[in-house]
Design an enzyme around this catalytic site. Structure first.
Site, PDB file in Angstrom:
ATOM      1  N   GLY A  44       0.816  -1.227   0.000  1.00  0.00           N
ATOM      2  CA  GLY A  44       0.000   0.000   0.000  1.00  0.00           C
ATOM      3  C   GLY A  44       0.842   1.265   0.000  1.00  0.00           C
ATOM      4  O   GLY A  44       0.349   2.351   0.320  1.00  0.00           O
ATOM      5  N   THR A  45       2.081   1.139  -0.416  1.00  0.00           N
ATOM      6  CA  THR A  45       3.023   2.266  -0.462  1.00  0.00           C
ATOM      7  C   THR A  45       2.473   3.448  -1.256  1.00  0.00           C
ATOM      8  O   THR A  45       2.481   4.588  -0.790  1.00  0.00           O
ATOM      9  CB  THR A  45       4.323   1.807  -1.175  1.00  0.00           C
ATOM     10  OG1 THR A  45       4.652   0.502  -0.728  1.00  0.00           O
ATOM     11  CG2 THR A  45       5.451   2.775  -0.949  1.00  0.00           C
ATOM     12  N   TRP A  47      -0.514   4.178  -2.199  1.00  0.00           N
ATOM     13  CA  TRP A  47      -1.713   4.743  -1.579  1.00  0.00           C
ATOM     14  C   TRP A  47      -1.311   5.657  -0.418  1.00  0.00           C
ATOM     15  O   TRP A  47      -1.799   6.786  -0.296  1.00  0.00           O
ATOM     16  CB  TRP A  47      -2.603   3.593  -1.100  1.00  0.00           C
ATOM     17  CG  TRP A  47      -3.976   3.958  -0.679  1.00  0.00           C
ATOM     18  CD1 TRP A  47      -4.629   5.141  -0.903  1.00  0.00           C
ATOM     19  CD2 TRP A  47      -4.892   3.118   0.026  1.00  0.00           C
ATOM     20  NE1 TRP A  47      -5.897   5.079  -0.370  1.00  0.00           N
ATOM     21  CE2 TRP A  47      -6.085   3.850   0.203  1.00  0.00           C
ATOM     22  CE3 TRP A  47      -4.829   1.806   0.519  1.00  0.00           C
ATOM     23  CZ2 TRP A  47      -7.192   3.317   0.863  1.00  0.00           C
ATOM     24  CZ3 TRP A  47      -5.928   1.276   1.175  1.00  0.00           C
ATOM     25  CH2 TRP A  47      -7.094   2.028   1.341  1.00  0.00           C
ATOM     26  N   HIS A 106      11.760   1.506   1.246  1.00  0.00           N
ATOM     27  CA  HIS A 106      11.457   0.092   1.509  1.00  0.00           C
ATOM     28  C   HIS A 106      12.510  -0.497   2.452  1.00  0.00           C
ATOM     29  O   HIS A 106      12.526  -1.702   2.688  1.00  0.00           O
ATOM     30  CB  HIS A 106      11.447  -0.717   0.208  1.00  0.00           C
ATOM     31  CG  HIS A 106      10.248  -0.479  -0.666  1.00  0.00           C
ATOM     32  ND1 HIS A 106       8.990  -0.252  -0.165  1.00  0.00           N
ATOM     33  CD2 HIS A 106      10.117  -0.461  -2.016  1.00  0.00           C
ATOM     34  CE1 HIS A 106       8.135  -0.089  -1.172  1.00  0.00           C
ATOM     35  NE2 HIS A 106       8.803  -0.210  -2.305  1.00  0.00           N
TER      36      HIS A 106
HETATM   37  P1  A3P Z   1      -3.135  -5.320  -5.523  1.00  0.00           P
HETATM   38  O1  A3P Z   1      -2.049  -5.837  -6.406  1.00  0.00           O
HETATM   39  O2  A3P Z   1      -3.568  -6.333  -4.493  1.00  0.00           O
HETATM   40  O3  A3P Z   1      -4.279  -4.754  -6.257  1.00  0.00           O
HETATM   41  P2  A3P Z   1       2.459  -0.725  -3.491  1.00  0.00           P
HETATM   42  O4  A3P Z   1       1.999   0.651  -3.750  1.00  0.00           O
HETATM   43  O5  A3P Z   1       3.062  -0.903  -2.133  1.00  0.00           O
HETATM   44  O6  A3P Z   1       3.282  -1.256  -4.590  1.00  0.00           O
HETATM   45  O7  A3P Z   1       1.140  -1.631  -3.394  1.00  0.00           O
HETATM   46  C1  A3P Z   1       0.352  -1.892  -4.523  1.00  0.00           C
HETATM   47  C2  A3P Z   1      -0.985  -2.456  -4.069  1.00  0.00           C
HETATM   48  O8  A3P Z   1      -1.795  -1.403  -3.518  1.00  0.00           O
HETATM   49  C3  A3P Z   1      -1.762  -3.036  -5.229  1.00  0.00           C
HETATM   50  O9  A3P Z   1      -2.514  -4.106  -4.658  1.00  0.00           O
HETATM   51  C4  A3P Z   1      -2.631  -1.859  -5.625  1.00  0.00           C
HETATM   52  O10 A3P Z   1      -3.754  -2.202  -6.401  1.00  0.00           O
HETATM   53  C5  A3P Z   1      -3.022  -1.320  -4.255  1.00  0.00           C
HETATM   54  N1  A3P Z   1      -3.465   0.077  -4.278  1.00  0.00           N
HETATM   55  C6  A3P Z   1      -2.885   1.138  -4.906  1.00  0.00           C
HETATM   56  N2  A3P Z   1      -3.586   2.251  -4.707  1.00  0.00           N
HETATM   57  C7  A3P Z   1      -4.639   1.919  -3.926  1.00  0.00           C
HETATM   58  C8  A3P Z   1      -5.751   2.660  -3.392  1.00  0.00           C
HETATM   59  N3  A3P Z   1      -5.903   3.947  -3.607  1.00  0.00           N
HETATM   60  N4  A3P Z   1      -6.629   1.983  -2.622  1.00  0.00           N
HETATM   61  C9  A3P Z   1      -6.485   0.668  -2.393  1.00  0.00           C
HETATM   62  N5  A3P Z   1      -5.480  -0.088  -2.880  1.00  0.00           N
HETATM   63  C10 A3P Z   1      -4.562   0.534  -3.631  1.00  0.00           C
END
Ligand code: A3P
Length: 285
Positions: A44-45, A47, A106
């Site tokens: 969720g980075t 986000w 990270h």
């Molecule tokens: P999924 O692959 O399960 O859909 P990171 O940013 O750490 O790389 O994480 C990516 C994950 O966060 C992905 O999960 C992505 O879809 C999810 N993600 C990105 N933005 C988001 C948001 N606004 N709300 C919920 N999930 C989100």
């Protein structure tokens, strides 16, 4: 050594990350106003980057002069500490970033300078259930590299910890153990999904600001961020990953579509073994 990654102080990283973590320890001086967003990949980075940026932008208490950046591309507005700032060819300069400076990393807590905990700066750690983290990572491998790594093979690597910033379990544990310290906020993807308003308020309170909670939640919704990432077309993140690949499904529990009960049991056993006695367990998710 695993192909491109090496094991350093118990964690698997590409060599450039290790060099950068040394540069960070030697040259990064946290300011009391700094905000460090820490995470294991795929938890969720992106986000959290968007939320923090949006909270600051709509804050009535913290002056942030970056409002001119209206595109909410989280990767553009929150630089990555170990590559964009302290990597071999940094593309940004810490002294030229306006305050409050927001960085993303990270690196495990033990790789960051001790001053991160003593300078008054703030650390927000986001984590996610290991099963969904793994499923998200596996999709990224497949989409990004076009290689069909079998799920079992990728899962075995995840369990052994041989993944970027792995092992996942130790990464989470380090921040969990620091969660009650001043200046540390420990969040989960699941609680953000479950109660976005409440948790945005929690983040804002932690940052010491009043913000427009509903506006922030809306601005950073999965749909909105994904839409914005499409507008930037083929924009590419420092890791070579296209921006739009950071938005796949955005739900809790997608593991049920991919993992067997045996795989889940294995994750439970590892969590039980590695987190025993820490108060951390899979029920927090
Ligand atoms: P999924 O692959 O399960 O859909 P990171 O940013 O750490 O790389 O994480 C990516 C994950 O966060 C992905 O999960 C992505 O879809 C999810 N993600 C990105 N933005 C988001 C948001 N606004 N709300 C919920 N999930 C989100």
């Amino acid at each position: 050594v695993d192909g491109q990654r090496i094991r350093h102080k118990g964690f698997w990283f590409k060599p450039e990350f290790i060099t950068a973590s040394e540069a960070i320890r030697a040259h990064y001086t946290p300011l009391p106003s700094d905000i460090i967003l820490a995470s294991f990949p795929k938890t969720g980075t992106t986000w959290l980057k968007a939320l923090t940026f949006s909270i600051l932008r709509h804050s009535s208490t913290i002056h942030d002069d970056r409002d001119h950046l209206d595109n909410l591309n989280p990767h553009e507005v929150v630089p990555f500490l170990e590559i964009e700032l302290f990597g071999e060819n940094p593309s940004k300069d810490t002294t030229k970033i306006s305050c409050p400076r927001v960085f993303n990393t990270h690196l495990p807590l033990s790789f960051l300078p001790d001053t991160v905990m003593t300078s008054g700066s703030k650390v927000i750690y986001i984590t996610r259930h290991p099963a969904d983290t793994f499923v998200s990572l596996w999709h990224l491998y497949n989409n990004k590299f076009g290689t069909e790594i079998s799920i079992q093979e990728a899962f075995d690597d995840f369990c052994k910890g041989i993944v970027p910033a792995g092992p996942y379990f130790e990464h989470v544990l380090e921040f969990w153990e620091a969660r009650d310290r001043d200046g540390v906020l420990f969040l989960t993807y699941e609680e953000l999904k479950g109660k976005p308003e409440e948790n945005v308020k929690r983040i804002a309170d932690f940052l010491g600001c009043k913000t427009m909670v509903e506006k922030v939640v809306k601005e950073c919704s999965f749909e909105n961020l994904r839409g914005a990432s499409k507008e930037t077309g083929e924009g590419v993140h420092w890791s070579g990953t296209k921006y739009k690949m950071f938005f796949r499904k955005g739900v809790v529990g997608d593991w049920k579509n991919h993992l067997t009960q045996e795989m889940m049991k294995e994750l439970e056993d590892i969590a039980e073994m590695k987190w025993r006695g820490s108060g951390l367990d899979l029920n927090i998710f």
